[in-house]
Write an enzyme that holds these catalytic residues in place. Structure first.
Site, short mmCIF file in Angstrom:
data_model
loop_
_atom_site.label_atom_id
_atom_site.label_comp_id
_atom_site.label_asym_id
_atom_site.label_seq_id
_atom_site.Cartn_x
_atom_site.Cartn_y
_atom_site.Cartn_z
N TYR A 223 19.17 -51.73 -19.24
CA TYR A 223 19.82 -50.67 -20.01
C TYR A 223 19.48 -50.85 -21.49
O TYR A 223 19.58 -51.95 -22.03
CB TYR A 223 21.35 -50.74 -19.85
CG TYR A 223 22.06 -49.74 -20.73
CD1 TYR A 223 22.33 -48.46 -20.27
CD2 TYR A 223 22.43 -50.07 -22.03
CE1 TYR A 223 22.93 -47.52 -21.08
CE2 TYR A 223 23.04 -49.13 -22.86
CZ TYR A 223 23.30 -47.86 -22.38
OH TYR A 223 23.90 -46.94 -23.18
N GLU B 172 19.17 -42.84 -25.27
CA GLU B 172 19.45 -43.82 -24.22
C GLU B 172 18.37 -43.80 -23.14
O GLU B 172 17.92 -42.74 -22.74
CB GLU B 172 20.81 -43.48 -23.58
CG GLU B 172 21.23 -44.44 -22.48
CD GLU B 172 22.52 -43.98 -21.80
OE1 GLU B 172 23.59 -44.52 -22.12
OE2 GLU B 172 22.46 -43.07 -20.96
#
Ligand code: GDP
Ligand code: MN
Length: 385
Positions: A109, A197
């Site tokens: 992530y 992101e």
């Protein structure tokens, strides 16, 4: 503005961020024949909606043959999708992205966010990425890495290297990763984003570092600097919101049934709160602006009444720069032009308020006046019931 995955990936591409090849974006109504796939596959078929969690909700599917990819694309277009990020609402899939799939060895992530407290961008990352990052943040917050970034200098080399060590990036991908991280920060800064992101960033089984997903949220206040972006459709906006924007009215649709017309964003927020405290729910946020004239008030009424949920309209105007008698005349004039099918509650305050109230009272139009915002909110809630 929130960008769809493929729109974000188009930006990533300009920054040399490594990704698998995108083979096509199909829109609702497009012929599936438009999807030209050659090569060995497999492909991944992805619903383009403004919500994460698609993987767990049937919005990400693997296809082994071109025929299967077409079939899955056809089934996904027009499909309703509810994910843990849609607050119980279903989104309709209007676009589908098809790209080359890859075998995943590791999911990481990484995102760049605005750290409002420290007033700088920050990288948030975790070696354990993928679909359950929210759970990880709650159960193991120590596994979340945070790096503050100087907006003038961007991500420095040593910071990128430290991040690569912390994320246990394989040696083979080390340089690639540091470049990727610096480019990701560059995307954030140069698109005036509030969020960029990648979840997941993956290491594939054949050892490639690839951004598999993209989420970009840009700051509307900087749209004037991004003409290409400003020209693109805002997928989040409803039809009414788009119309309001086109005529220069700040309007955001909400779930309640009390239409609100207010001058000034702060007063509009206070009005929503007060309606809530009085036991009701606003149907919208609407700021008519400081110089609200008859035209603007007329347009605002038209916009508010386009929402079929509206059962009462609350006008809350503070006459500062504009005087209350002028505003009252504007409200009267506007309500002659627009058929107002629901009870109208007006609270005026400020310069020439006495004259303003008299104009409303003498107008012959059915207007319920209120002496205070609290009284106005209570009357609006009662009227909507
Ligand atoms: P999200 O659930 O909306 O965040 O959608 P993602 O694009 O992140 O996809 C969700 C999950 O699907 C990923 O975490 C992967 O596990 C899986 N996935 C996505 N693309 C591929 C792919 O090309 N190959 C494989 N094997 N899995 C993929
Ligand atoms: Mn994702």
């Amino acid at each position: 503005m929130k960008l769809l995955e493929y729109e974000g990936k188009e930006i990533f591409e300009r920054y040399g961020i490594p990704m698998t090849a995108r083979r096509g974006v199909l829109k609702l109504g497009d012929s599936l024949e438009r999807l030209k796939l050659d090569g060995p596959g497999p492909w991944v078929v992805k619903a383009q909606v403004l919500a994460g969690g698609r993987g767990k909700a049937g919005g990400v599917k693997l296809a082994r043959t071109p025929a299967e990819a077409r079939e899955l694309t056809g089934a996904m277009l027009g499909m309703k999708i509810v994910t843990h990020q849609t607050q119980g609402k279903a989104l309709i899939v209007e676009e589908v992205l098809v790209e080359d799939a890859c075998a995943i060895a590791r999911e990481i992530y990484i995102s760049v966010v605005l750290d409002r407290k420290e007033a700088c961008p920050a990288i948030i990352a975790s070696a354990e990425g993928g679909m359950s990052i929210e759970e990880l943040a709650l159960s193991n917050p120590e596994k979340i890495i945070k790096v503050q970034v100087d907006p003038e200098a961007g991500l420095l080399d040593y910071q990128a290297r430290q991040l690569a060590f912390d994320l246990k990036i394989p040696q083979k991908n080390f340089c690639e990763f540091t470049l990727f991280a610096r480019q990701l920060v560059k995307v954030f800064l140069e698109t005036d984003a509030s969020l960029v992101e990648v979840n997941p960033l993956i290491i594939s089984e054949d050892g490639r570092l690839l951004a598999i997903d993209s989420k970009i949220v840009t700051d509307d206040n900087a749209l004037f600097r991004h003409k290409d972006q400003a020209a693109k459709p805002d997928h989040e906006a409803s039809e009414i919101e788009k119309e309001a924007k086109a005529i220069g009215i700040n309007y955001i649709g909400l779930d309640g049934d009390i239409g609100c017309m207010v001058n000034g964003a702060g007063l509009a927020m206070a009005t929503l709160d007060t309606v809530k405290m009085a036991g009701g729910d606003a149907a919208n946020f609407l700021d008519v602006g400081g110089g609200a004239n008859v035209d603007q008030i007329t347009r605002a009424f038209q916009i508010i009444l386009k929402d079929p949920k509206v059962k009462a309209v609350l006008v809350n105007i503070f006459g500062g720069i504009m005087k209350c008698d002028n505003i009252a005349a504007g409200v009267v004039e506007a309500s002659k032009k627009v058929h107002i099918r629901v009870p109208l509650i007006v609270r005026l305050e400020g310069t020439n308020v006495k004259e303003g109230r008299e104009i409303l009272a003498r107008s012959g139009i059915k207007i319920e006046q209120a002496g205070s915002l609290w009284e106005a909110a209570q009357k609006a809630v009662a009227a909507a019931r």
